[in-house]
Design an enzyme around this catalytic site. Structure first.
Site, PDB file in Angstrom:
ATOM      1  N   SER A  29       0.877  -1.183   0.000  1.00 50.20           N
ATOM      2  CA  SER A  29       0.000   0.000   0.000  1.00 50.20           C
ATOM      3  C   SER A  29       0.905   1.222   0.000  1.00 50.20           C
ATOM      4  CB  SER A  29      -0.835  -0.001   1.285  1.00 50.20           C
ATOM      5  OG  SER A  29      -1.481   1.247   1.465  1.00 50.20           O
TER       6      SER A  29
ATOM      7  N   TYR B 267      -1.725  -0.852  10.566  1.00 57.00           N
ATOM      8  CA  TYR B 267      -1.858  -1.141   9.127  1.00 57.00           C
ATOM      9  C   TYR B 267      -0.586  -0.710   8.397  1.00 57.00           C
ATOM     10  CZ  TYR B 267      -3.874  -1.093   4.392  1.00 57.00           C
ATOM     11  OH  TYR B 267      -4.122  -1.308   3.057  1.00 57.00           O
TER      12      TYR B 267
HETATM   13  P1  NDP Z   1     -11.690  -5.687   0.005  1.00 57.43           P
HETATM   14  O1  NDP Z   1     -12.196  -5.574   1.400  1.00 57.43           O
HETATM   15  O2  NDP Z   1     -12.661  -5.465  -1.108  1.00 57.43           O
HETATM   16  O3  NDP Z   1     -10.975  -7.065  -0.211  1.00 57.43           O
HETATM   17  C1  NDP Z   1     -10.247  -7.710   0.794  1.00 57.43           C
HETATM   18  C2  NDP Z   1     -10.159  -9.170   0.440  1.00 57.43           C
HETATM   19  O4  NDP Z   1      -9.374  -9.831   1.439  1.00 57.43           O
HETATM   20  C3  NDP Z   1     -11.523  -9.827   0.420  1.00 57.43           C
HETATM   21  O5  NDP Z   1     -11.598 -10.688  -0.693  1.00 57.43           O
HETATM   22  C4  NDP Z   1     -11.534 -10.627   1.705  1.00 57.43           C
HETATM   23  O6  NDP Z   1     -12.319 -11.790   1.535  1.00 57.43           O
HETATM   24  C5  NDP Z   1     -10.071 -10.990   1.830  1.00 57.43           C
HETATM   25  N1  NDP Z   1      -9.709 -11.404   3.176  1.00 57.43           N
HETATM   26  C6  NDP Z   1      -9.766 -10.678   4.310  1.00 57.43           C
HETATM   27  N2  NDP Z   1      -9.382 -11.431   5.349  1.00 57.43           N
HETATM   28  C7  NDP Z   1      -9.084 -12.665   4.855  1.00 57.43           C
HETATM   29  C8  NDP Z   1      -8.649 -13.878   5.423  1.00 57.43           C
HETATM   30  N3  NDP Z   1      -8.449 -14.020   6.730  1.00 57.43           N
HETATM   31  N4  NDP Z   1      -8.444 -14.948   4.602  1.00 57.43           N
HETATM   32  C9  NDP Z   1      -8.675 -14.851   3.272  1.00 57.43           C
HETATM   33  N5  NDP Z   1      -9.091 -13.729   2.686  1.00 57.43           N
HETATM   34  C10 NDP Z   1      -9.301 -12.643   3.461  1.00 57.43           C
HETATM   35  O7  NDP Z   1     -10.505  -4.631  -0.092  1.00 57.43           O
HETATM   36  P2  NDP Z   1      -9.339  -4.397  -1.176  1.00 57.43           P
HETATM   37  O8  NDP Z   1      -9.628  -5.108  -2.417  1.00 57.43           O
HETATM   38  O9  NDP Z   1      -9.123  -2.950  -1.197  1.00 57.43           O
HETATM   39  O10 NDP Z   1      -8.098  -5.045  -0.425  1.00 57.43           O
HETATM   40  C11 NDP Z   1      -7.183  -5.924  -1.044  1.00 57.43           C
HETATM   41  C12 NDP Z   1      -5.776  -5.565  -0.596  1.00 57.43           C
HETATM   42  O11 NDP Z   1      -5.436  -4.279  -1.117  1.00 57.43           O
HETATM   43  C13 NDP Z   1      -5.569  -5.482   0.916  1.00 57.43           C
HETATM   44  O12 NDP Z   1      -4.362  -6.124   1.263  1.00 57.43           O
HETATM   45  C14 NDP Z   1      -5.452  -3.978   1.158  1.00 57.43           C
HETATM   46  O13 NDP Z   1      -4.678  -3.688   2.303  1.00 57.43           O
HETATM   47  C15 NDP Z   1      -4.776  -3.545  -0.117  1.00 57.43           C
HETATM   48  N6  NDP Z   1      -4.903  -2.121  -0.405  1.00 57.43           N
HETATM   49  C16 NDP Z   1      -6.129  -1.556  -0.626  1.00 57.43           C
HETATM   50  C17 NDP Z   1      -6.259  -0.213  -0.842  1.00 57.43           C
HETATM   51  C18 NDP Z   1      -7.568   0.442  -1.039  1.00 57.43           C
HETATM   52  O14 NDP Z   1      -7.617   1.694  -1.009  1.00 57.43           O
HETATM   53  N7  NDP Z   1      -8.654  -0.280  -1.244  1.00 57.43           N
HETATM   54  C19 NDP Z   1      -5.064   0.666  -0.869  1.00 57.43           C
HETATM   55  C20 NDP Z   1      -3.830  -0.029  -0.626  1.00 57.43           C
HETATM   56  C21 NDP Z   1      -3.755  -1.360  -0.416  1.00 57.43           C
HETATM   57  P3  NDP Z   1     -13.228 -12.526   2.643  1.00 57.43           P
HETATM   58  O15 NDP Z   1     -13.749 -11.458   3.559  1.00 57.43           O
HETATM   59  O16 NDP Z   1     -14.259 -13.187   1.806  1.00 57.43           O
HETATM   60  O17 NDP Z   1     -12.308 -13.488   3.317  1.00 57.43           O
END
Ligand code: NDP
Length: 245
Positions: free
Chosen positions: A139, A152
């Site tokens: 990030s 975070y």
């Molecule tokens: P979302 O919340 O849309 O997606 C997060 C994903 O992570 C979901 O598919 C969720 O699936 C999965 N997840 C969470 N916990 C677990 C777990 N214990 N096991 C397996 N899967 C898990 O957010 P984003 O798409 O934005 O996030 C994706 C990545 O991008 C993250 O690492 C985030 O830190 C990073 N990021 C995002 C930014 C943003 O502005 N959106 C900016 C910078 C980085 P489920 O709940 O079904 O398990």
């Protein structure tokens, strides 16, 4: 597309946001995708949209056995693993003085240990086949420090330091394993749902309303990195809105 057609990608956090979009973009470019997350019905929908080149397993990155099962699924369904996108993450931001210790530990379990569980499950395959690509979603919070998101930021700095150190070891060991760190700015996904109602959440929501990009900005960055010739390592990619400072 070069290096994507018929390649097998494991994607964690594929049930929404960046992971979901990346799975769709990679599959559109000829990849086979193995989807991991906890919400099975969402994974099922994403896999159904992609079609025969997708498979999925309800799995939790915090559980090392779960990630081994994802690798086993990739091998049984598609015969191999070529690359992994360690993307799953949460961002329950708060000030440290609020002492939301459960949230701190949750971020360590998912954003740090989850990435390590993902890497340790694929690494034996990559070492044995002398090829592989590990893409990790850090990030912009992995490049600077901001108030309201200390843990975070810490987790995203951790994956940065870990993967770039690993890259240097891979060079030393001659394993041909490529690594890419993606540093997204604000992206419109479900990530903010992980923040409890608070001043921090209000500030972050306002910021996202003004600047957030759609997830395809990151999916296209992943596609760029993985589609380079085998001897090219796109090690770091910062991707943010033209309006984000
Ligand atoms: P979302 O919340 O849309 O997606 C997060 C994903 O992570 C979901 O598919 C969720 O699936 C999965 N997840 C969470 N916990 C677990 C777990 N214990 N096991 C397996 N899967 C898990 O957010 P984003 O798409 O934005 O996030 C994706 C990545 O991008 C993250 O690492 C985030 O830190 C990073 N990021 C995002 C930014 C943003 O502005 N959106 C900016 C910078 C980085 P489920 O709940 O079904 O398990």
């Amino acid at each position: 597309m070069q290096n994507v057609e018929s390649k097998v990608f494991i994607i964690t956090g594929a049930s929404s946001g960046i992971g979901e979009e990346t799975a769709k973009v990679l599959a559109k470019n000829g990849a086979k995708v193995v989807l991991s997350a906890r919400r099975e019905s969402r994974l099922k929908d994403v896999a159904a949209t992609i079609g025969k080149n997708a498979t999925y397993l309800k799995s939790d990155v915090a559980d090392a056995d779960s990630m081994k099962e994802i690798v086993a699924l990739a091998k049984s369904k598609f015969g191999k693993v070529d690359a992994v996108f360690a993307n799953a993450g949460i961002m329950p931001g708060s000030r440290m003085s609020e002492l939301k210790v459960g949230d701190w530990m949750g971020m360590i379990d998912i954003n740090i240990k989850g990435v390590l569980n993902t890497i340790s499950s694929v690494l034996p395959e990559f070492i044995a086949q002398k090829s592989g690509h590990i893409v990790v979603n850090s990030s912009i919070a992995g490049t600077k420090c901001v108030p309201g998101n200390a843990i975070y930021c810490g987790t995203k700095h951790f994956v940065r330091a870990m993967l770039d150190s690993f890259r240097t070891e891979s060079v030393m060991e001659g394993t041909n394993i490529r690594t890419t760190l993606i540093y997204p700015g604000a992206i419109r996904t479900e990530l903010l749902n992980t923040i409890a109602p608070s001043d921090t959440k209000t500030i972050v929501e306002e910021f996202y309303r003004n600047v957030a990009l759609k997830p395809d900005a990151i999916a296209n960055a992943v596609l760029y990195a993985v589609s380079q010739p085998q001897n090219v390592d796109v090690s770091d990619l910062v991707v943010r809105s033209i309006n984000e400072q």
